[in-house]
Design a protein around this motif. Structure first.
Motif, PDB file in Angstrom:
ATOM      1  N   GLY A  55     -20.800  39.087  24.979  1.00 42.55           N
ATOM      2  CA  GLY A  55     -22.131  38.478  24.934  1.00 42.55           C
ATOM      3  C   GLY A  55     -23.016  39.166  23.920  1.00 42.55           C
ATOM      4  N   ALA A  56     -22.445  39.444  22.742  1.00 43.43           N
ATOM      5  CA  ALA A  56     -23.090  40.353  21.794  1.00 43.43           C
ATOM      6  C   ALA A  56     -24.323  39.788  21.109  1.00 43.43           C
ATOM      7  N   THR A  57     -24.572  38.494  21.207  1.00 43.60           N
ATOM      8  CA  THR A  57     -25.784  37.953  20.589  1.00 43.60           C
ATOM      9  C   THR A  57     -26.940  37.849  21.579  1.00 43.60           C
ATOM     10  N   GLY A  58     -26.710  38.194  22.852  1.00 42.92           N
ATOM     11  CA  GLY A  58     -27.797  38.239  23.822  1.00 42.92           C
ATOM     12  C   GLY A  58     -28.582  39.526  23.688  1.00 42.92           C
ATOM     13  N   GLY A  59     -29.610  39.673  24.505  1.00 45.60           N
ATOM     14  CA  GLY A  59     -30.473  40.844  24.402  1.00 45.60           C
ATOM     15  C   GLY A  59     -29.750  42.144  24.675  1.00 45.60           C
ATOM     16  N   VAL A  60     -29.057  42.244  25.808  1.00 48.19           N
ATOM     17  CA  VAL A  60     -28.329  43.470  26.140  1.00 48.19           C
ATOM     18  C   VAL A  60     -27.218  43.713  25.132  1.00 48.19           C
ATOM     19  N   LYS A 103     -20.903  32.411  19.249  1.00 48.09           N
ATOM     20  CA  LYS A 103     -21.768  31.820  18.226  1.00 48.09           C
ATOM     21  C   LYS A 103     -21.259  32.232  16.842  1.00 48.09           C
ATOM     22  N   ALA A 104     -20.373  31.425  16.270  1.00 48.57           N
ATOM     23  CA  ALA A 104     -19.742  31.771  14.992  1.00 48.57           C
ATOM     24  C   ALA A 104     -20.765  31.926  13.872  1.00 48.57           C
ATOM     25  N   ASP A 105     -21.869  31.207  13.956  1.00 53.28           N
ATOM     26  CA  ASP A 105     -22.876  31.290  12.902  1.00 53.28           C
ATOM     27  C   ASP A 105     -23.657  32.595  12.953  1.00 53.28           C
ATOM     28  N   ARG A 106     -23.430  33.423  13.963  1.00 56.55           N
ATOM     29  CA  ARG A 106     -24.138  34.697  14.093  1.00 56.55           C
ATOM     30  C   ARG A 106     -23.235  35.903  13.823  1.00 56.55           C
ATOM     31  N   HIS A 107     -22.002  35.674  13.450  1.00 51.27           N
ATOM     32  CA  HIS A 107     -21.072  36.788  13.259  1.00 51.27           C
ATOM     33  C   HIS A 107     -21.504  37.717  12.124  1.00 51.27           C
TER      34      HIS A 107
END
Length: 334
Positions: free
Chosen positions: A160-165, A186-190
């Motif tokens: 869950g690396a694009t969430g806050g924690v 979310k591939a667009d956030r890698h």
């Protein structure tokens, strides 16, 4: 203070068989009891806040309700000797926003024991870029370190690396020299996660290995899991001998389909992370780290700032798993 002076807050009320949140005017007389009144400069959006905005019975005790499990600002009134008007302070956890009224309000009134003096070097805005998410991430990192996971121990993974924690865990671990694999659907956030310090970025397929195998190939010296369910079980079964898994979320499910093999054959440590009721001593230690040796600056693309009337749209995005990074909440009308 003028108890009848109106101010804005996001209030959740019953709406037939469901609940709905909207901005209303409250007065200080509406607020719950406490020794310290804080004028809120910033709060933030967390998954528990999104649930509270829906009147979720596991989060909200009764309606009407004001969500917001953290806030930062300045004391405007106090009957406690520990805090004086003008003091910069923050509050995370305890019953703020769950089940008590929370930080999505221009003013909050809370017990003095909930209040933390603003750590040196942090502004209220910086404190809420961390907020409950950063406080939780710090506890996860501390758990890994406590169980002997060092940068030399091997790679660590954050789900869950694009969430806050997740975002803040990646940033802190990378700063401390760990080789971090960030997992996100979310591939667009890698690319953004690589900019944050991740050595490797993977999709969710990494977390969906064969559920029938009691153990998987040893891979991770440490794990920060923010999602629970099958992904957490997969990560536990992939953790190396005497490794540590810090678990703090359940968006992928409450059940843990697992045998005891990882614990009795590899000695894997499963550390549960509880932020709301964290004791005072460890709580202060985490904030010392976040304002000191673990302090990180998130790139602007990871931070969104909204007013109370813009907040419901961000809540919908979070509940639809489209949320990214940290959302700061300014308790006023845009």
């Amino acid at each position: 203070m003028n108890l009848q002076q109106p101010f804005p807050a996001l209030v959740v009320r019953s709406a037939g068989d469901s609940a709905a949140a909207s901005v209303e005017n409250l007065t200080l007389a509406d607020l719950p009891p406490g020794e310290v009144v804080i004028e809120v400069e910033y709060s933030s959006l967390n998954y528990k806040d999104a649930l509270a905005s829906q009147g979720h019975p596991g989060v909200v005790r009764q309606l009407p309700h004001v969500p917001g499990i953290d806030c930062a600002g300045r004391v405007v009134d106090s009957t406690s000797d520990d805090y004086q008007p003008g003091d910069a302070v923050l509050v995370t956890g305890y019953e703020l926003g769950s089940p008590g009224w929370g930080g999505y309000s221009q003013y909050v009134r809370v017990p003095a024991e909930w209040v933390v003096a603003m750590p040196a070097g942090l502004t209220p805005r910086q404190a809420m870029i961390y907020g409950t998410a950063g406080f939780t991430a710090a506890q996860c990192v501390a758990a890994l370190i406590h169980h002997g996971v060092e940068p030399s121990s091997g790679p660590v993974v954050v789900s869950g690396a694009t969430g806050g924690v997740g975002t803040l865990s990646v940033a802190i671990l990378a700063k401390l020299g760990y080789e971090v694999t960030a997992v996100s659907g979310k591939a667009d956030r890698h690319d953004a996660l690589r900019e944050l310090g991740a050595a490797e970025v993977a999709g969710r397929e990494l977390l969906s290995a064969d559920a029938d195998r009691p153990l998987l190939k040893s891979r991770w010296a440490g794990v920060v899991d923010t999602v629970g369910g099958v992904p957490l079980a997969t990560l536990i079964r992939s953790t190396t001998h005497r490794g540590c898994v810090a678990a703090c979320g359940l968006t992928a499910g409450e059940q843990l389909p697992l045998t005891v093999h990882p614990f009795i054959l590899r000695g894997v440590n499963l550390a549960g992370i509880d932020s709301a009721k964290c004791p005072r001593g460890p709580r202060m230690e985490m904030w010392r780290h976040l304002s000191g040796d673990w302090q990180v600056d998130l790139p602007d693309q990871f931070i969104c700032e909204v007013t109370l009337d813009q907040l419901p749209q961000q809540i919908e995005s979070m509940l639809a798993s489209k949320h990214f990074g940290r959302t700061l909440v300014v308790p006023k009308i845009g």
